[in-house]
Design a protein around this motif. Structure first.
Motif, PDB file in Angstrom:
ATOM      1  N   GLN A 185      -1.023  -3.814  -5.643  1.00  0.00           N
ATOM      2  CA  GLN A 185      -1.173  -2.609  -4.827  1.00  0.00           C
ATOM      3  C   GLN A 185      -2.600  -2.553  -4.311  1.00  0.00           C
ATOM      4  OE1 GLN A 185      -0.216   1.118  -6.732  1.00  0.00           O
ATOM      5  NE2 GLN A 185      -0.642   2.333  -4.904  1.00  0.00           N
ATOM      6  N   SER A 199       0.834  -1.195   0.000  1.00  0.00           N
ATOM      7  CA  SER A 199       0.000   0.000   0.000  1.00  0.00           C
ATOM      8  C   SER A 199       0.874   1.252   0.000  1.00  0.00           C
ATOM      9  CB  SER A 199      -0.907   0.022   1.232  1.00  0.00           C
ATOM     10  OG  SER A 199      -1.525   1.287   1.387  1.00  0.00           O
ATOM     11  N   ALA A 200       0.479   2.235  -0.778  1.00  0.00           N
ATOM     12  CA  ALA A 200       1.181   3.512  -0.800  1.00  0.00           C
ATOM     13  C   ALA A 200       0.954   4.297   0.486  1.00  0.00           C
ATOM     14  CB  ALA A 200       0.715   4.342  -1.996  1.00  0.00           C
ATOM     15  N   CYS A 201       0.003   3.860   1.303  1.00  0.00           N
ATOM     16  CA  CYS A 201      -0.302   4.535   2.574  1.00  0.00           C
ATOM     17  C   CYS A 201       0.339   3.829   3.770  1.00  0.00           C
ATOM     18  CB  CYS A 201      -1.811   4.611   2.776  1.00  0.00           C
ATOM     19  SG  CYS A 201      -2.685   5.558   1.506  1.00  0.00           S
ATOM     20  N   ASP A 219       7.806   2.552  -0.405  1.00  0.00           N
ATOM     21  CA  ASP A 219       6.629   1.726  -0.681  1.00  0.00           C
ATOM     22  C   ASP A 219       6.947   0.531  -1.563  1.00  0.00           C
ATOM     23  OD1 ASP A 219       5.067   3.533   0.745  1.00  0.00           O
ATOM     24  OD2 ASP A 219       4.602   4.721  -1.029  1.00  0.00           O
ATOM     25  N   ASN A 220       7.897   0.700  -2.475  1.00  0.00           N
ATOM     26  CA  ASN A 220       8.187  -0.377  -3.425  1.00  0.00           C
ATOM     27  C   ASN A 220       9.114  -1.446  -2.860  1.00  0.00           C
ATOM     28  OD1 ASN A 220      10.608   0.972  -3.376  1.00  0.00           O
ATOM     29  ND2 ASN A 220      10.690   1.407  -5.583  1.00  0.00           N
ATOM     30  N   GLU A 234       8.939   1.738   4.177  1.00  0.00           N
ATOM     31  CA  GLU A 234       9.461   2.839   3.372  1.00  0.00           C
ATOM     32  C   GLU A 234      10.798   2.432   2.771  1.00  0.00           C
ATOM     33  OE1 GLU A 234       7.979   5.510   2.569  1.00  0.00           O
ATOM     34  OE2 GLU A 234       6.280   5.539   3.950  1.00  0.00           O
ATOM     35  N   CYS A 256      -5.760   2.438  -0.053  1.00  0.00           N
ATOM     36  CA  CYS A 256      -4.952   3.149   0.937  1.00  0.00           C
ATOM     37  C   CYS A 256      -5.090   2.481   2.302  1.00  0.00           C
ATOM     38  CB  CYS A 256      -5.382   4.610   1.006  1.00  0.00           C
ATOM     39  SG  CYS A 256      -4.363   5.620   2.095  1.00  0.00           S
TER      40      CYS A 256
END
Length: 230
Positions: free
Chosen positions: A205, A184-186, A193-194, A191, A208
């Motif tokens: 993905q 999730s990008a949230c 995200d990838n 950290e 959020c």
């Protein structure tokens, strides 16, 4: 003449229909299409957590037909090396296979649990005993969050750690298991995200979601269930 042909034609059509339905093979033998096998599932939690985080997901699996014996959550010392936890996973998997009579397990992990289970798959023979492997918000390429703690496992989670370089070397998804990740990008814990996606895995993905939302989110659960039961 016409009356004698009709029964023959009806028989031919009936047999053809049975073959399309999977009831009869072309040689006349029975060809029963079995439902997908439900492997037992081992749940591996993440850092500073416990097996209790899987309560919601386990309840969902039970509602969808898995038995208590097929759903195993456990707790371990999250400060120790992921290599040590991997040895415990090996013991746990062997115990599950013996108890259930299954030949393989599915492994669903959250966060750091992905690292120890990958170590098991790569270095301890686990690739021959895992069918589907799942990483939910896993620091598979490290997380800067781990600079904030100093346990052995935290050091291993740091980007470019010796542990991760070895784990990711040559092949990130070794052997026969079907690897899948969700990220999730949230997710403020992983950290960048990838970090979670792996080369050779099916990477998804999510919406959020926060770091602790993966194992409670119904959409993610449905996708994970579909991945392990196929």
């Amino acid at each position: 003449m016409r009356r004698s042909i009709v029964p023959v034609l009806l028989t031919v059509f009936a047999l053809a229909g049975c073959e399309r339905a999977g009831i009869l093979a072309p040689d006349g033998a029975r060809n029963v299409v079995a439902a997908p096998e439900r492997h037992p599932i081992l749940f591996v939690h993440g850092f500073n957590s416990s097996g209790s985080v899987w309560t919601t997901m386990i309840a969902s699996f039970k509602a969808d037909g898995w038995t208590d014996a097929q759903l195993v959550n456990w707790s371990y010392n999250t400060s120790q090396s992921n290599a040590t936890t991997a040895q415990q996973i090996r013991t746990r998997v062997d115990s599950i296979l013996l108890a259930t009579g299954a030949t393989r397990v599915d492994v669903i992990t959250h966060s750091m649990g992905g690292l120890s289970s990958r170590y098991y798959a790569k270095n301890l023979g686990g690739d021959a005993k895992i069918d589907a492997w799942v990483s939910l918000g896993g620091p598979n390429h490290g997380t800067t969050w781990a600079y904030g703690c100093a346990t052995t496992s935290c050091v291993e989670m740091r980007p470019n750690s010796t542990f991760l370089k070895s784990l990711n070397a040559t092949d990130e998804t070794p052997g026969a298991p079907r690897y899948a990740t969700w990220w999730s990008a949230c997710d403020a814990v992983i950290e960048p995200d990838n970090s979670t996606p792996l080369i050779g895995a099916t990477n998804t993905q999510t919406a959020c979601l926060g770091h602790s939302d993966f194992y409670k989110d119904p959409t993610t659960y449905a996708q994970v269930r579909g991945w392990v039961h196929r």
